[in-house]
Motif scaffolding. Sequence first.
Motif, PDB file in Angstrom:
ATOM      1  N   ILE A   8       0.860  -1.186   0.000  1.00 12.76           N
ATOM      2  CA  ILE A   8       0.000   0.000   0.000  1.00 12.76           C
ATOM      3  C   ILE A   8       0.895   1.234   0.000  1.00 12.76           C
ATOM      4  N   GLN A  11       0.947   6.959   2.042  1.00 11.41           N
ATOM      5  CA  GLN A  11      -0.053   7.933   2.488  1.00 11.41           C
ATOM      6  C   GLN A  11      -1.458   7.344   2.599  1.00 11.41           C
ATOM      7  N   TYR A  12      -1.661   6.104   2.116  1.00  6.81           N
ATOM      8  CA  TYR A  12      -2.985   5.474   2.185  1.00  6.81           C
ATOM      9  C   TYR A  12      -3.007   4.262   3.115  1.00  6.81           C
ATOM     10  N   ARG A  13      -1.947   4.050   3.888  1.00  9.22           N
ATOM     11  CA  ARG A  13      -1.835   2.847   4.732  1.00  9.22           C
ATOM     12  C   ARG A  13      -2.979   2.672   5.716  1.00  9.22           C
ATOM     13  N   GLN A  15      -6.105   3.788   5.342  1.00  6.08           N
ATOM     14  CA  GLN A  15      -7.369   4.171   4.714  1.00  6.08           C
ATOM     15  C   GLN A  15      -8.129   2.981   4.124  1.00  6.08           C
ATOM     16  N   VAL A  17      -7.188   0.493   2.126  1.00  5.66           N
ATOM     17  CA  VAL A  17      -6.879   0.101   0.746  1.00  5.66           C
ATOM     18  C   VAL A  17      -6.733  -1.420   0.692  1.00  5.66           C
ATOM     19  N   ARG A  35      -9.233   2.691  -4.799  1.00  8.07           N
ATOM     20  CA  ARG A  35      -8.872   3.164  -3.466  1.00  8.07           C
ATOM     21  C   ARG A  35      -9.911   4.107  -2.883  1.00  8.07           C
ATOM     22  N   GLU A  36     -10.791   4.622  -3.724  1.00 11.84           N
ATOM     23  CA  GLU A  36     -11.816   5.573  -3.283  1.00 11.84           C
ATOM     24  C   GLU A  36     -13.002   5.493  -4.233  1.00 11.84           C
ATOM     25  N   GLY A  81      -4.137   3.009  -4.905  1.00  9.44           N
ATOM     26  CA  GLY A  81      -3.458   3.106  -3.620  1.00  9.44           C
ATOM     27  C   GLY A  81      -2.417   2.018  -3.413  1.00  9.44           C
ATOM     28  N   GLU A 128       2.368   4.556  -7.178  1.00  6.31           N
ATOM     29  CA  GLU A 128       0.954   4.186  -7.129  1.00  6.31           C
ATOM     30  C   GLU A 128       0.464   3.807  -8.520  1.00  6.31           C
ATOM     31  N   LYS A 145     -15.299   2.414  -3.512  1.00  4.48           N
ATOM     32  CA  LYS A 145     -14.045   2.050  -2.859  1.00  4.48           C
ATOM     33  C   LYS A 145     -14.047   0.546  -2.596  1.00  4.48           C
TER      34      LYS A 145
END
Length: 179
Positions: A8, A11-13, A15, A17, A35-36, A81, A128, A145
């Motif tokens: 991952i 910055q998305y760890r 969140q 993902v 991822r979103e 992500g 990414e 997501k």
Amino acid sequence: MPTRGFEIVSQYRDQGVTLPQRQTQNAAGYDFCAREDFVLKSIWRYDFIRLFRLIKNEHPLTEKDFTRASKILKPLLVPTGVKAYMQPNEVLILANRSSNPLKRGLVIPNGIGVIDADYYNNDANEGEIFIQMVNWSPRDVVITKGERIGQGIFMPYLLADGDAGNQQARTGGFGSTQF
């Protein structure tokens, strides 16, 4: 030392993902998830029909028409992500899920994506992976997501006889190789 796999993006760890996974014992591809939440607008929502009519009726398009079309008639990058690490003589091939075009009208416009080994941890975006998509259906498509959007297959590749290789290091992220 690890050979190949997924991580991952830092910055998305935290969140939620999802790392790519194979869905069955003999599946070749690792399914990538969004991822979103992401809206892929239908190309038919834009002035595509107007441009199509102009072209069909052999009307000359103006520079304004070309500029407008190039801003709206292009693929969108769906973020995952996730980044992938692999050996220097390997590549990760990104492919569409077979259900996307048939059931949802979603295509990967260049057919496949190519993730090189040196894309991992690049300075521009930490490596990414984004999946390029175009929505050909008449409706906007909402990707949620965690929804599976594409698949990746690790593969070795061969070099041509006499290939000295370009020793240039990657300097950027997505679409950074330029001549």
